[in-house]
Motif scaffolding. Structure first.
Motif, PDB file in Angstrom:
ATOM      1  N   VAL A  96       0.890  -1.107   0.345  1.00 62.00           N
ATOM      2  CA  VAL A  96      -0.135  -0.253   0.011  1.00 62.00           C
ATOM      3  C   VAL A  96       0.828   1.508   0.424  1.00 62.00           C
ATOM      4  O   VAL A  96       1.813   0.880   0.197  1.00 62.00           O
ATOM      5  N   ARG A  97       0.193   2.253  -0.285  1.00 61.91           N
ATOM      6  CA  ARG A  97       0.962   3.871  -0.933  1.00 61.91           C
ATOM      7  C   ARG A  97       1.821   4.144   0.572  1.00 61.91           C
ATOM      8  O   ARG A  97       0.569   3.829   1.623  1.00 61.91           O
ATOM      9  N   ALA A  98       2.437   4.939   0.989  1.00 60.97           N
ATOM     10  CA  ALA A  98       3.239   4.356   2.439  1.00 60.97           C
ATOM     11  C   ALA A  98       3.096   6.509   2.171  1.00 60.97           C
ATOM     12  O   ALA A  98       3.742   7.042   0.950  1.00 60.97           O
ATOM     13  N   ASP A  99       3.169   6.993   3.221  1.00 53.45           N
ATOM     14  CA  ASP A  99       3.279   8.859   2.714  1.00 53.45           C
ATOM     15  C   ASP A  99       3.735   8.832   4.175  1.00 53.45           C
ATOM     16  O   ASP A  99       3.715  10.074   4.726  1.00 53.45           O
ATOM     17  N   SER A 100       4.344   8.201   5.543  1.00 49.19           N
ATOM     18  CA  SER A 100       5.618   8.911   6.002  1.00 49.19           C
ATOM     19  C   SER A 100       6.250   8.599   6.411  1.00 49.19           C
ATOM     20  O   SER A 100       6.258   6.839   5.576  1.00 49.19           O
ATOM     21  N   PRO A 101       8.117   8.277   7.009  1.00 50.70           N
ATOM     22  CA  PRO A 101       8.662   7.024   7.431  1.00 50.70           C
ATOM     23  C   PRO A 101       8.647   6.447   8.165  1.00 50.70           C
ATOM     24  O   PRO A 101       9.476   5.368   8.524  1.00 50.70           O
ATOM     25  N   ILE A 102       7.037   6.496   8.751  1.00 48.13           N
ATOM     26  CA  ILE A 102       7.309   6.026  10.452  1.00 48.13           C
ATOM     27  C   ILE A 102       6.121   5.286   9.506  1.00 48.13           C
ATOM     28  O   ILE A 102       5.213   5.165   8.918  1.00 48.13           O
ATOM     29  N   MET A 103       6.101   3.982  10.304  1.00 47.35           N
ATOM     30  CA  MET A 103       5.086   3.053   9.248  1.00 47.35           C
ATOM     31  C   MET A 103       3.978   3.224  10.370  1.00 47.35           C
ATOM     32  O   MET A 103       3.527   3.295  11.427  1.00 47.35           O
ATOM     33  N   PRO A 104       2.430   3.181   9.813  1.00 48.42           N
ATOM     34  CA  PRO A 104       1.228   2.850  10.486  1.00 48.42           C
ATOM     35  C   PRO A 104       1.822   2.108  11.576  1.00 48.42           C
ATOM     36  O   PRO A 104       1.780   0.774  11.528  1.00 48.42           O
ATOM     37  N   GLY A 105       0.735   2.134  12.566  1.00 49.88           N
ATOM     38  CA  GLY A 105       0.814   1.238  13.355  1.00 49.88           C
ATOM     39  C   GLY A 105       0.834   1.426  14.970  1.00 49.88           C
ATOM     40  O   GLY A 105       1.259   1.427  16.377  1.00 49.88           O
ATOM     41  N   ILE A 288      12.759  15.406   1.920  1.00 52.10           N
ATOM     42  CA  ILE A 288      13.827  14.147   2.411  1.00 52.10           C
ATOM     43  C   ILE A 288      14.528  13.414   1.202  1.00 52.10           C
ATOM     44  O   ILE A 288      15.355  12.846   0.915  1.00 52.10           O
ATOM     45  N   ALA A 289      13.743  12.512   1.004  1.00 54.39           N
ATOM     46  CA  ALA A 289      13.346  10.848   0.405  1.00 54.39           C
ATOM     47  C   ALA A 289      11.745  11.086  -0.359  1.00 54.39           C
ATOM     48  O   ALA A 289      11.033  11.659   0.678  1.00 54.39           O
ATOM     49  N   ILE A 290      11.450  10.274  -0.940  1.00 51.62           N
ATOM     50  CA  ILE A 290      10.335   9.742  -0.867  1.00 51.62           C
ATOM     51  C   ILE A 290       9.685   8.067  -0.986  1.00 51.62           C
ATOM     52  O   ILE A 290       9.974   7.095  -1.378  1.00 51.62           O
ATOM     53  N   PRO A 291       8.691   8.593   0.681  1.00 55.18           N
ATOM     54  CA  PRO A 291       8.922   7.013   1.053  1.00 55.18           C
ATOM     55  C   PRO A 291       7.004   6.857  -0.883  1.00 55.18           C
ATOM     56  O   PRO A 291       6.669   7.244  -0.507  1.00 55.18           O
ATOM     57  N   MET A 292       7.241   5.216  -0.998  1.00 55.52           N
ATOM     58  CA  MET A 292       6.708   4.651  -1.923  1.00 55.52           C
ATOM     59  C   MET A 292       5.681   4.090  -1.651  1.00 55.52           C
ATOM     60  O   MET A 292       4.048   3.555  -1.509  1.00 55.52           O
ATOM     61  N   TYR A 293       5.748   2.640  -0.718  1.00 55.61           N
ATOM     62  CA  TYR A 293       4.938   1.465  -0.598  1.00 55.61           C
ATOM     63  C   TYR A 293       5.219   1.280   1.065  1.00 55.61           C
ATOM     64  O   TYR A 293       6.547   1.070   1.186  1.00 55.61           O
ATOM     65  N   TYR A 294       4.586   1.105   2.007  1.00 57.57           N
ATOM     66  CA  TYR A 294       4.857  -0.214   2.655  1.00 57.57           C
ATOM     67  C   TYR A 294       4.285  -2.052   2.420  1.00 57.57           C
ATOM     68  O   TYR A 294       3.285  -1.955   1.319  1.00 57.57           O
ATOM     69  N   PRO A 295       5.166  -2.616   1.894  1.00 58.51           N
ATOM     70  CA  PRO A 295       4.712  -4.125   1.792  1.00 58.51           C
ATOM     71  C   PRO A 295       3.353  -4.252   2.994  1.00 58.51           C
ATOM     72  O   PRO A 295       3.871  -4.081   3.766  1.00 58.51           O
ATOM     73  N   LEU A 296       3.019  -5.651   1.736  1.00 57.89           N
ATOM     74  CA  LEU A 296       1.770  -6.225   3.040  1.00 57.89           C
ATOM     75  C   LEU A 296       2.471  -7.437   3.332  1.00 57.89           C
ATOM     76  O   LEU A 296       2.851  -8.017   2.932  1.00 57.89           O
ATOM     77  N   PHE A 297       2.549  -8.231   4.337  1.00 60.39           N
ATOM     78  CA  PHE A 297       2.168  -9.314   5.513  1.00 60.39           C
ATOM     79  C   PHE A 297       1.037 -10.431   5.258  1.00 60.39           C
ATOM     80  O   PHE A 297       0.170  -9.384   6.006  1.00 60.39           O
ATOM     81  N   THR A 298       1.576 -11.447   4.304  1.00 56.28           N
ATOM     82  CA  THR A 298      -0.083 -11.642   4.127  1.00 56.28           C
ATOM     83  C   THR A 298      -0.271 -13.203   4.666  1.00 56.28           C
ATOM     84  O   THR A 298       0.948 -13.859   4.326  1.00 56.28           O
ATOM     85  N   TYR A 299      -1.208 -13.234   4.872  1.00 54.15           N
ATOM     86  CA  TYR A 299      -0.898 -14.903   6.258  1.00 54.15           C
ATOM     87  C   TYR A 299      -2.526 -15.145   5.770  1.00 54.15           C
ATOM     88  O   TYR A 299      -3.597 -15.526   5.949  1.00 54.15           O
TER      89      TYR A 299
END
Length: 331
Positions: A96-105, A288-299
């Protein structure tokens, strides 16, 4: 048999095992393994953001790419790429698209972080200004040529990029087809603004070696944010972590570094949140850089297993946090 063919074969076998009940659940270990788990009969895929960040970083330290130190140029690149469409087209159901250098959650994640919209007009304007500034800087450090026709010609040639582009640079990407395609799409969008942008891919070992040695202009890299909701991203973005940490491009911004320093030193949780929020705002404002995405953990879990819930995923074992609530309905 090639790697991709072997992967498809392996996951076909796994899919059959899941579908016929020989396996009740399976977690995807690598990003390319996730998509096949979304379409297995009799299986419910559960997804959650995993603690990694796919991000375009810039090399601030090389003389050839000194233009990345110019904030206006970086902001131009930031507003000049349509991140949503790039991620959706290349990593659909995988990230999913990333909007921050820190992860959601994370407790420090700023959910309403103001992100500048995709704006080609602004990108062109900022790039033109950055180019003018680069030309002025070059003129300031270039010795005055002799007042001859030959000297004037040499001066004119030195003032213009040899390619005819405003700025030229290469994006280094891992040798993953989806990520190479993503980097190429980004390069295509940026090239529309008078930039000369190419893409180079490298196998994992070569890619990492080039990152660590600073042998790149820009790079599409996945940074592991760790297994904790405590967002210590100091080693990626603090100016002192160039060469000794994982600030591979040597990003050097005093405001960002100070916010990270204070967040690390502060005991009060309330103050730490404030510093991390300021860090995120400055990170985006100053590109500073361009966040693009957070990979998804799939179970993937058999559909007769109920009660599975995925919360914060720091490690694969976190999927078992509520295992006491799981119920198996099977005759």
């Amino acid at each position: 048999m090639g790697t991709s063919s072997a992967l498809r074969t392996a996951w076909a076998v796994v899919g059959l095992a899941l579908a016929d009940g020989r396996v009740d659940a399976l977690v995807a270990g690598e990003r390319p393994e996730r998509k096949p788990l979304l379409n297995v009969a009799g299986v419910v895929p559960y997804t959650q953001i995993q603690p990694d960040l796919g991000v375009i970083i810039f090399n601030w330290q090389r003389d050839e790419t000194a233009f990345f130190r110019e904030q206006r140029l970086r902001v131009a690149l930031e507003v000049g790429v349509d991140r949503s469409s790039v991620v959706e087209r290349n990593l659909l159901n995988e990230a999913v698209r990333a909007d921050s250098p820190i992860m959601p959650g994370s407790w420090a994640y700023l959910s309403d972080l103001a992100w500048p919209p995709h704006n080609p007009g602004e990108a062109r304007e900022l790039l033109a200004r950055a180019y003018e500034r680069a030309q002025e800087t070059a003129a300031e450090v270039t010795p005055e040529p002799e007042n001859t026709a030959e000297g004037s010609a040499e001066s004119t040639e030195a003032a213009a990029p040899s390619s005819g582009s405003l700025f030229d640079f290469d994006i280094l990407a891992p040798a993953d087809p989806a990520l190479v395609a993503m980097a190429q799409e980004i390069a295509t969008q940026w090239s529309q603004y008078g930039l000369g942008v190419t893409v180079t891919s490298a196998d994992d070992e070569t890619f990492q070696a080039r990152l660590e040695s600073g042998d790149f202009d820009a790079a599409l890299v996945e940074l592991s944010l760790g297994d904790s909701a405590d967002p210590d991203v100091y080693e990626f973005w603090h100016e002192g972590q160039y060469q000794t940490g994982k600030n591979y491009g040597g990003a050097s911004d005093r405001r960002v570094s100070e916010a990270l320093e204070k967040a690390r030193q502060e005991i009060s949780g309330i103050n730490r949140v404030a510093y991390y929020q300021q860090f995120q705002r400055d990170f985006v404002d100053r590109a500073i850089a361009i966040p693009m995405y957070y990979p998804l953990f799939t179970y993937a879990v058999a559909d007769d297993v109920e009660g599975v819930q995925l919360g914060f995923i720091g490690t694969p074992a976190d999927r078992f946090r509520n295992i006491q609530d799981w119920v198996l309905y099977r005759e």
